[in-house]
Design a protein around this motif. Structure first.
Motif, PDB file in Angstrom:
ATOM      1  N   ALA A   7       0.811  -1.223   0.000  1.00  0.00           N
ATOM      2  CA  ALA A   7       0.000   0.000   0.000  1.00  0.00           C
ATOM      3  C   ALA A   7       0.841   1.269   0.000  1.00  0.00           C
ATOM      4  N   HIS A   8       1.933   1.306   0.743  1.00  0.00           N
ATOM      5  CA  HIS A   8       2.691   2.554   0.762  1.00  0.00           C
ATOM      6  C   HIS A   8       3.371   2.816  -0.582  1.00  0.00           C
ATOM      7  N   GLU A  70       4.217  -1.093   9.129  1.00  0.00           N
ATOM      8  CA  GLU A  70       3.301  -0.107   9.701  1.00  0.00           C
ATOM      9  C   GLU A  70       2.932   0.944   8.646  1.00  0.00           C
ATOM     10  N   ARG A  71       3.901   1.336   7.834  1.00  0.00           N
ATOM     11  CA  ARG A  71       3.625   2.267   6.734  1.00  0.00           C
ATOM     12  C   ARG A  71       2.546   1.697   5.816  1.00  0.00           C
ATOM     13  N   ALA A  78      -5.750   4.657   4.860  1.00  0.00           N
ATOM     14  CA  ALA A  78      -6.027   5.974   4.279  1.00  0.00           C
ATOM     15  C   ALA A  78      -6.581   5.863   2.858  1.00  0.00           C
ATOM     16  N   ILE A  79      -5.983   4.992   2.055  1.00  0.00           N
ATOM     17  CA  ILE A  79      -6.435   4.834   0.669  1.00  0.00           C
ATOM     18  C   ILE A  79      -7.818   4.201   0.626  1.00  0.00           C
ATOM     19  N   PRO A 112      -0.455   9.801   6.352  1.00  0.00           N
ATOM     20  CA  PRO A 112       0.041   9.345   7.661  1.00  0.00           C
ATOM     21  C   PRO A 112       1.162   8.324   7.523  1.00  0.00           C
ATOM     22  N   ALA A 113       1.125   7.527   6.471  1.00  0.00           N
ATOM     23  CA  ALA A 113       2.143   6.502   6.258  1.00  0.00           C
ATOM     24  C   ALA A 113       3.501   7.099   5.904  1.00  0.00           C
ATOM     25  N   CYS A 114       3.530   8.350   5.520  1.00  0.00           N
ATOM     26  CA  CYS A 114       4.770   8.992   5.075  1.00  0.00           C
ATOM     27  C   CYS A 114       5.606   9.536   6.232  1.00  0.00           C
ATOM     28  N   ALA A 115       5.050   9.558   7.426  1.00  0.00           N
ATOM     29  CA  ALA A 115       5.776  10.095   8.584  1.00  0.00           C
ATOM     30  C   ALA A 115       7.069   9.319   8.788  1.00  0.00           C
ATOM     31  N   GLY A 116       8.173  10.040   8.817  1.00  0.00           N
ATOM     32  CA  GLY A 116       9.467   9.426   9.039  1.00  0.00           C
ATOM     33  C   GLY A 116      10.114   8.819   7.806  1.00  0.00           C
ATOM     34  N   CYS A 117       9.475   8.916   6.660  1.00  0.00           N
ATOM     35  CA  CYS A 117      10.048   8.347   5.438  1.00  0.00           C
ATOM     36  C   CYS A 117      11.190   9.226   4.937  1.00  0.00           C
ATOM     37  N   GLU A 118      12.275   8.594   4.533  1.00  0.00           N
ATOM     38  CA  GLU A 118      13.434   9.334   4.044  1.00  0.00           C
ATOM     39  C   GLU A 118      13.167  10.075   2.736  1.00  0.00           C
TER      40      GLU A 118
END
Length: 141
Positions: A7-8, A70-71, A78-79, A112-118
């Motif tokens: 999903a991410h 978790e992402r 969300a999707i 929300p899944a993007c939190a902390g993504c490089e």
């Protein structure tokens, strides 16, 4: 044929401009974009997907890490909420779905899944540019 995506990675495709972890990763990602352009459907999967393939030969690929799982969970929620579907069956990206996903991405609604993504800063920049230079365009779907 159906493209298997976590999903991410569906979120990542919204802002993909040809950058990635390695040249093999980018070449694989580009091939997946072409397949989507050819009308292939998407099946959301848990764990490593078609995008992950070039990374799976690494000693300990991050594809299996808890934060990536978790992402996926957050992205799927969300999707699913945005598209009003449970996402258990394969689906297509048409112009309406793609533009709706990008609009929601731009506002942060499905991020929300993007939190902390490089890659979050790059994705912010692409979204703020109006998705200039993205490789997945509505005309492809």
């Amino acid at each position: 044929m159906t493209i298997q995506l976590r999903a991410h990675h569906l979120l990542c495709m919204l802002t993909y401009i040809g950058r990635g972890y390695t040249p093999a990763f980018v070449a694989n990602y580009d091939a997946i974009i072409v397949r989507l352009g050819g009308g292939e459907t998407i099946e959301l999967v848990d764990g490593p997907d078609d995008v992950c393939v070039p990374l799976l030969t690494e000693g300990e690929p991050h594809c299996h890490h808890d934060n990536v799982l978790e992402r996926d969970r957050l992205a799927r929620l969300a999707i699913s909420d945005l598209l009003q579907t449970d996402l258990t069956r394969p689906f297509s990206l048409d112009e309406q779905v793609l533009s709706g996903l990008r609009a929601a991405f731009s506002t942060g609604q499905i991020r929300p899944a993007c939190a902390g993504c490089e890659w979050a800063e790059l994705c912010d920049s692409v979204a703020q540019s109006g998705y200039s230079g993205v490789r997945l365009n509505a005309r492809l779907c």
